[in-house]
Design a protein around this motif. Structure first.
Motif, PDB file in Angstrom:
ATOM      1  N   PRO A 155       0.834  -1.218   0.000  1.00 48.10           N
ATOM      2  CA  PRO A 155       0.000   0.000   0.000  1.00 48.10           C
ATOM      3  C   PRO A 155       0.862   1.258   0.000  1.00 48.10           C
ATOM      4  O   PRO A 155       1.957   1.290   0.565  1.00 48.10           O
ATOM      5  CB  PRO A 155      -0.813  -0.126   1.292  1.00 48.10           C
ATOM      6  CG  PRO A 155      -0.722  -1.564   1.680  1.00 48.10           C
ATOM      7  CD  PRO A 155       0.605  -2.046   1.198  1.00 48.10           C
ATOM      8  N   THR A 156       0.324   2.306  -0.595  1.00 47.72           N
ATOM      9  CA  THR A 156       1.037   3.586  -0.635  1.00 47.72           C
ATOM     10  C   THR A 156       0.615   4.517   0.487  1.00 47.72           C
ATOM     11  O   THR A 156       1.273   5.526   0.726  1.00 47.72           O
ATOM     12  CB  THR A 156       0.795   4.281  -1.983  1.00 47.72           C
ATOM     13  OG1 THR A 156      -0.614   4.409  -2.179  1.00 47.72           O
ATOM     14  CG2 THR A 156       1.389   3.480  -3.117  1.00 47.72           C
ATOM     15  N   ASP A 157      -0.501   4.247   1.157  1.00 48.95           N
ATOM     16  CA  ASP A 157      -0.948   5.086   2.267  1.00 48.95           C
ATOM     17  C   ASP A 157      -1.695   4.207   3.270  1.00 48.95           C
ATOM     18  O   ASP A 157      -1.823   2.991   3.096  1.00 48.95           O
ATOM     19  CB  ASP A 157      -1.835   6.244   1.775  1.00 48.95           C
ATOM     20  CG  ASP A 157      -2.941   5.752   0.859  1.00 48.95           C
ATOM     21  OD1 ASP A 157      -3.459   4.634   1.093  1.00 48.95           O
ATOM     22  OD2 ASP A 157      -3.288   6.466  -0.090  1.00 48.95           O
ATOM     23  N   ASP A 158      -2.200   4.844   4.321  1.00 47.57           N
ATOM     24  CA  ASP A 158      -2.864   4.105   5.398  1.00 47.57           C
ATOM     25  C   ASP A 158      -4.276   3.666   5.038  1.00 47.57           C
ATOM     26  O   ASP A 158      -4.885   2.877   5.780  1.00 47.57           O
ATOM     27  CB  ASP A 158      -2.900   4.975   6.664  1.00 47.57           C
ATOM     28  CG  ASP A 158      -1.484   5.283   7.154  1.00 47.57           C
ATOM     29  OD1 ASP A 158      -0.579   4.472   6.859  1.00 47.57           O
ATOM     30  OD2 ASP A 158      -1.310   6.328   7.811  1.00 47.57           O
ATOM     31  N   PHE A 159      -4.836   4.184   3.953  1.00 45.45           N
ATOM     32  CA  PHE A 159      -6.200   3.823   3.588  1.00 45.45           C
ATOM     33  C   PHE A 159      -6.256   2.489   2.842  1.00 45.45           C
ATOM     34  O   PHE A 159      -7.314   1.882   2.752  1.00 45.45           O
ATOM     35  CB  PHE A 159      -6.818   4.931   2.719  1.00 45.45           C
ATOM     36  CG  PHE A 159      -6.928   6.232   3.436  1.00 45.45           C
ATOM     37  CD1 PHE A 159      -7.949   6.453   4.349  1.00 45.45           C
ATOM     38  CD2 PHE A 159      -6.006   7.251   3.217  1.00 45.45           C
ATOM     39  CE1 PHE A 159      -8.051   7.664   5.015  1.00 45.45           C
ATOM     40  CE2 PHE A 159      -6.110   8.455   3.884  1.00 45.45           C
ATOM     41  CZ  PHE A 159      -7.127   8.664   4.788  1.00 45.45           C
ATOM     42  N   GLU A 160      -5.145   2.059   2.280  1.00 47.66           N
ATOM     43  CA  GLU A 160      -5.100   0.773   1.591  1.00 47.66           C
ATOM     44  C   GLU A 160      -4.598  -0.302   2.545  1.00 47.66           C
ATOM     45  O   GLU A 160      -3.959  -0.016   3.562  1.00 47.66           O
ATOM     46  CB  GLU A 160      -4.173   0.854   0.370  1.00 47.66           C
ATOM     47  CG  GLU A 160      -4.633   1.838  -0.679  1.00 47.66           C
ATOM     48  CD  GLU A 160      -3.717   1.826  -1.887  1.00 47.66           C
ATOM     49  OE1 GLU A 160      -3.251   0.739  -2.258  1.00 47.66           O
ATOM     50  OE2 GLU A 160      -3.456   2.902  -2.437  1.00 47.66           O
ATOM     51  N   LYS A 161      -4.898  -1.535   2.184  1.00 48.88           N
ATOM     52  CA  LYS A 161      -4.485  -2.666   3.003  1.00 48.88           C
ATOM     53  C   LYS A 161      -3.742  -3.672   2.144  1.00 48.88           C
ATOM     54  O   LYS A 161      -3.960  -3.757   0.939  1.00 48.88           O
ATOM     55  CB  LYS A 161      -5.712  -3.337   3.639  1.00 48.88           C
ATOM     56  CG  LYS A 161      -6.455  -2.456   4.636  1.00 48.88           C
ATOM     57  CD  LYS A 161      -7.638  -3.208   5.237  1.00 48.88           C
ATOM     58  CE  LYS A 161      -8.389  -2.326   6.240  1.00 48.88           C
ATOM     59  NZ  LYS A 161      -9.552  -3.046   6.834  1.00 48.88           N
ATOM     60  N   ARG A 162      -2.883  -4.426   2.798  1.00 55.00           N
ATOM     61  CA  ARG A 162      -2.191  -5.499   2.099  1.00 55.00           C
ATOM     62  C   ARG A 162      -3.182  -6.613   1.750  1.00 55.00           C
ATOM     63  O   ARG A 162      -4.248  -6.742   2.362  1.00 55.00           O
ATOM     64  CB  ARG A 162      -1.069  -6.058   2.966  1.00 55.00           C
ATOM     65  CG  ARG A 162       0.082  -5.091   3.158  1.00 55.00           C
ATOM     66  CD  ARG A 162       1.216  -5.744   3.919  1.00 55.00           C
ATOM     67  NE  ARG A 162       2.318  -4.816   4.092  1.00 55.00           N
ATOM     68  CZ  ARG A 162       3.301  -4.653   3.203  1.00 55.00           C
ATOM     69  NH1 ARG A 162       3.286  -5.362   2.094  1.00 55.00           N
ATOM     70  NH2 ARG A 162       4.272  -3.790   3.413  1.00 55.00           N
ATOM     71  N   VAL A 163      -2.808  -7.433   0.786  1.00 56.28           N
ATOM     72  CA  VAL A 163      -3.662  -8.545   0.376  1.00 56.28           C
ATOM     73  C   VAL A 163      -3.594  -9.619   1.459  1.00 56.28           C
ATOM     74  O   VAL A 163      -2.503 -10.027   1.894  1.00 56.28           O
ATOM     75  CB  VAL A 163      -3.205  -9.105  -0.987  1.00 56.28           C
ATOM     76  CG1 VAL A 163      -4.113 -10.235  -1.420  1.00 56.28           C
ATOM     77  CG2 VAL A 163      -3.196  -7.993  -2.025  1.00 56.28           C
ATOM     78  N   ALA A 164      -4.764 -10.077   1.870  1.00 52.94           N
ATOM     79  CA  ALA A 164      -4.822 -11.078   2.934  1.00 52.94           C
ATOM     80  C   ALA A 164      -4.249 -12.406   2.449  1.00 52.94           C
ATOM     81  O   ALA A 164      -4.467 -12.802   1.298  1.00 52.94           O
ATOM     82  CB  ALA A 164      -6.270 -11.267   3.390  1.00 52.94           C
ATOM     83  N   PRO A 165      -3.529 -13.119   3.289  1.00 49.32           N
ATOM     84  CA  PRO A 165      -2.985 -14.421   2.874  1.00 49.32           C
ATOM     85  C   PRO A 165      -4.074 -15.409   2.488  1.00 49.32           C
ATOM     86  O   PRO A 165      -3.875 -16.231   1.583  1.00 49.32           O
ATOM     87  CB  PRO A 165      -2.214 -14.886   4.115  1.00 49.32           C
ATOM     88  CG  PRO A 165      -1.886 -13.634   4.851  1.00 49.32           C
ATOM     89  CD  PRO A 165      -3.028 -12.715   4.620  1.00 49.32           C
ATOM     90  N   SER A 166      -5.248 -15.351   3.133  1.00 45.11           N
ATOM     91  CA  SER A 166      -6.343 -16.259   2.760  1.00 45.11           C
ATOM     92  C   SER A 166      -6.835 -15.992   1.349  1.00 45.11           C
ATOM     93  O   SER A 166      -7.162 -16.912   0.595  1.00 45.11           O
ATOM     94  CB  SER A 166      -7.495 -16.101   3.752  1.00 45.11           C
ATOM     95  OG  SER A 166      -7.953 -14.746   3.760  1.00 45.11           O
ATOM     96  N   PHE A 167      -6.878 -14.704   0.977  1.00 45.76           N
ATOM     97  CA  PHE A 167      -7.277 -14.337  -0.385  1.00 45.76           C
ATOM     98  C   PHE A 167      -6.293 -14.920  -1.411  1.00 45.76           C
ATOM     99  O   PHE A 167      -6.698 -15.452  -2.449  1.00 45.76           O
ATOM    100  CB  PHE A 167      -7.338 -12.805  -0.491  1.00 45.76           C
ATOM    101  CG  PHE A 167      -7.854 -12.302  -1.802  1.00 45.76           C
ATOM    102  CD1 PHE A 167      -9.210 -12.146  -2.017  1.00 45.76           C
ATOM    103  CD2 PHE A 167      -6.981 -11.973  -2.826  1.00 45.76           C
ATOM    104  CE1 PHE A 167      -9.693 -11.676  -3.232  1.00 45.76           C
ATOM    105  CE2 PHE A 167      -7.454 -11.506  -4.033  1.00 45.76           C
ATOM    106  CZ  PHE A 167      -8.811 -11.357  -4.233  1.00 45.76           C
TER     107      PHE A 167
END
Length: 755
Positions: free
Chosen positions: A687-699
């Motif tokens: 992510p480039t900022d705090d509003f985005e999230k990393r991709v979940a490992p389950s996904f």
């Protein structure tokens, strides 16, 4: 009136002051004097620093003047050498003129000797005819008196005398004949020697004219540089003079300040001793100090004014320098025009010399019969084959001669047609082998020259097309005109040579692509990934990578997507100028587009700082620009397919990656990416900022499970940037009529004859 005056005035009318009040006033005066002293010391320190800076500038200017003086001496030495070379040119012209006069004198001498020989031959024939007349008279006399009888002895002696006379005449005739033959041999040897000397002198004249051209260009360049040197020296002298004036002013001011400080110290000491008696003097000294401050300020303003004037003079000097540079460039252009005029005059004189030589040869040999209609063939002598290959293949430069695209191939094929027309198999085989060897030598000697490789790729393709178009086979003659059908090969089948030229064209194509790749590879990552053309993106980097430098290209010249387009446009315009077939151009552009897409995708897979939503937007924007460039050049068909993996990777970076519907969309849309590549991009997403999230490992695990069932799924992570698409050479017949093709005089092919 000051506060100090208000406090002091009532005490003058009162009783004598006490010791404590006097002590307080002296302490106040001492504090004021200490503050003034500190201010003066600070000002002196500032002036010293300014003095040191000016001294450093003076040292730098002196070093610069020494370097310019050294450059000036080097230029003067070069000018002296060039003037020596230029002085040698009139002597060479005089030598050439003397040789021409000697050749004319030898021609006149040969004519006189031939006339003398004819006169001697006429005298000898007249003498022989006279002898024959005397014999006839004698025989006639004997026939008139047949009854007269002579003595046998007289007849035998007369017969012996006649035999001796005939032998003497025969010996004399033989000696004259041998003398004439020896004279003719000597004259022929002399003529050959003079011709060799003439050829050598012409060659020497050409070499010296080329040296003269280079010398004149160098003289022009040195003249422009020499004309700029006096102005620079004048500017340096003015700057040095300004600097010296400033140094003198600074030294005077420093000395003046030192004297004032010493004087103030003395006054302070004297005031300390006489504080009680001279309070009014202390006030006056304060006023003097204030006035001195004003003077210092005024001097500082004057210094600033001087510096401002100096800057103005520097700006004026720069303006004068730019004006002088523009004037010198204009003069340089005038000199270049004069050189062009001289070059045209030299070419004109050379053409006149060639015309004179051809006229002399025409006087010696019978003139050939001139036909009104050309057959589209070029005749050459067998011994001129090496010269033909040298001028048309080895020495030919793409920019050196103004000719239509593919003319070199058509000229060579016209020579092939003439050998086929003569049914001379040995000559045809020798010519074809020489053409193939010459093209191989050119591409071997210029392996990194993109322009030359493009030129000979186009001409090799045109030779291959001519061998097909004029082969006489029905499949290649469908679009031929009636005249082109008559110009087909008549005696030999060159289908084997078509395969040889096809292999040679494939070799040139791969070398041509390699040269383009060497230039493009260093530009792809800075242009496609690192350059930020969208607003408000350049300042945003993925979290955790803010202190990392962008790439190894950070210290080099900034590359943008437009730099890549400029390089691709240069390649496309060069191929178009050389008349390369459109299908071949499409294949070359397709190969370069594949390289751009593969190298960009490999860097996305290797670098986590490139795996973000904003970077995906930037990559998609750059792909749109590239697609617009392809549409402008009409090259979209078959080329955009090579960019599909990169487009899908950019889409994957931008799409939502949370729900089951997102999993379905990703598996359907990313058909050109392998499962390994999709999982790698998802794991590397940052992510480039705090509003985005990393991709979940389950996904990621769910997508990985679905992609395992995909048919034909590849386990390859990186794309092979050295992969080559198979090249083909589509047949495109030429509409150029060979019989209408004219040979440019700049090719120096005067030994060829149009048939």
């Amino acid at each position: 009136m000051t506060d100090f005056d208000v406090k002091v005035c009532p005490r003058r009318t009162a009783a004598p002051p006490s010791c404590s009040s006097e002590h307080s006033t002296t302490r106040i005066a001492e504090n004021n004097l200490d503050l003034q002293k500190e201010d003066h010391e600070k000002e002196v320190e500032v002036l010293r620093k300014e003095n040191r800076r000016l001294k450093e500038e003076r040292v730098g200017l002196q070093r610069q003047t020494e370097e310019e003086a050294q450059v000036h001496t080097d230029l003067q030495d070069q000018v002296i050498q060039l003037t020596r070379h230029v002085k040698a040119i009139p002597e060479l012209r005089k030598d050439l003129h003397n040789l021409q006069t000697q050749r004319d004198d030898l021609g006149r001498k040969m004519k006189n000797q031939s006339e003398q020989a004819r006169a001697k031959m006429s005298v000898i024939t007249r003498q022989l005819l006279c002898g024959m007349v005397e014999e006839e008279v004698i025989s006639r006399l004997t026939s008139d008196s047949p009854d007269q009888i002579y003595e046998v002895g007289n007849l035998s002696t007369a017969f012996d005398g006649l035999q001796k006379a005939t032998r003497v005449l025969e010996r004399h005739q033989q000696e004259q004949k041998e003398g004439y033959e020896s004279q003719m041999e000597a004259l022929t040897l002399k003529v050959e020697h003079l011709q060799n000397q003439n050829n050598q002198l012409q060659k020497l004249f050409r070499e010296k004219t080329s040296v003269n051209d280079s010398n004149s260009q160098e003289v022009a360049r040195l003249n422009t540089e020499n004309m700029a040197i006096p102005e620079l020296k004048k500017q340096l002298s003015e700057l040095q003079r300004h600097k010296q004036e400033l140094e003198v002013q600074l030294e005077e001011e420093v000395e003046r300040e030192k004297e004032e400080v010493e004087r103030e110290k003395e006054e302070v000491e004297r005031e300390k001793e006489e504080v009680e008696r001279e309070k009014e003097e202390v006030e006056r000294e304060k006023e003097e100090v204030e006035r001195e401050k004003e003077e210092v300020k005024r001097e500082e303003e004057e210094m600033e004014e001087v510096l401002r004037k100096q800057k103005n003079t520097e700006n004026e000097a720069k303006a004068r320098f730019s004006q002088e540079a523009s004037r010198l460039t204009a003069e340089n252009m005038d000199f270049e025009e004069q050189l062009d005029m001289k070059d045209r005059l030299i070419r004109k004189l050379r053409n006149q010399i060639k015309s004179l030589q051809t006229s002399e040869e025409a006087n010696q040999t019978p003139a050939p019969t001139i036909t009104n209609e050309y057959l589209g063939m070029l005749e050459y002598k067998r011994e001129d084959e090496a010269k033909l290959i040298q001028y048309v293949i080895l020495d030919l430069k793409p920019r050196g001669v103004n000719m239509i695209p593919g003319m070199a191939a058509q000229l060579l094929f016209m020579c092939v047609r003439h050998a086929d027309y003569l049914n001379d198999g040995a000559k045809l085989k020798s010519l074809m082998n020489a053409i193939i060897s010459g093209v191989k030598k050119v591409i071997t000697d210029h392996q990194e020259d993109f322009e030359l490789l493009s030129f000979w790729l186009s001409n090799t393709y045109h030779i291959l097309s001519c061998l097909k178009q004029y082969s006489g086979e029905e499949e290649f003659m469908k679009q031929n005109s009636p005249r082109q059908k008559k110009n087909c090969l008549q005696n030999f089948d060159l289908s084997e040579h078509r395969q040889i030229f096809s292999d040679l064209a494939i070799r040139i194509y791969h070398q041509f692509i390699s040269v383009m790749e060497k230039t493009l590879i260093p530009m792809i990552v800075p242009c496609m990934l690192e350059h930020e053309s969208l607003q408000d993106i350049s300042s945003m980097k993925p979290t955790g990578f803010r202190k990392r430098s962008s790439s190894i290209y950070e210290d080099q010249e900034v590359c943008t997507i437009y730099s890549l387009f400029q390089q691709l446009s240069l390649y496309h315009s060069t191929m178009s100028q050389h008349g390369m077939e459109e299908g071949l151009v499409r294949q070359a552009v397709k190969q370069t587009s594949f390289l751009v897409g593969a190298d960009t995708l490999n860097n996305i897979l290797l670098r986590k700082d490139m795996c973000s939503c904003r970077k995906g937007m930037q990559i998609r924007c750059n792909i749109s620009h590239l697609e617009a460039w392809l549409k402008e050049k009409d090259l979209v068909q078959g080329t955009m397919a090579t960019l599909k993996p990169l487009c899908q990777a950019a889409w994957l970076l931008q799409v939502n990656k949370t729900t089951d519907d997102d999993i379905k969309d990703i598996t359907e849309q990313c058909s050109e990416l392998s499962p390994v590549q999709i999982v790698k991009i998802l794991n590397s997403y940052t992510p480039t900022d705090d509003f985005e999230k990393r991709v979940a490992p389950s996904f990621v695990r769910k997508i990985q499970g679905l992609l395992q069932d995909r048919e034909g799924g590849s386990s390859q992570l990186m794309l092979d940037t050295h992969y080559r698409f198979q090249v083909t050479f589509p047949f495109t017949p030429s509409s150029q009529a060979l019989e209408l093709l004219e040979i440019p005089s700049s090719l120096r092919l005067g030994f060829l004859t149009r048939i």
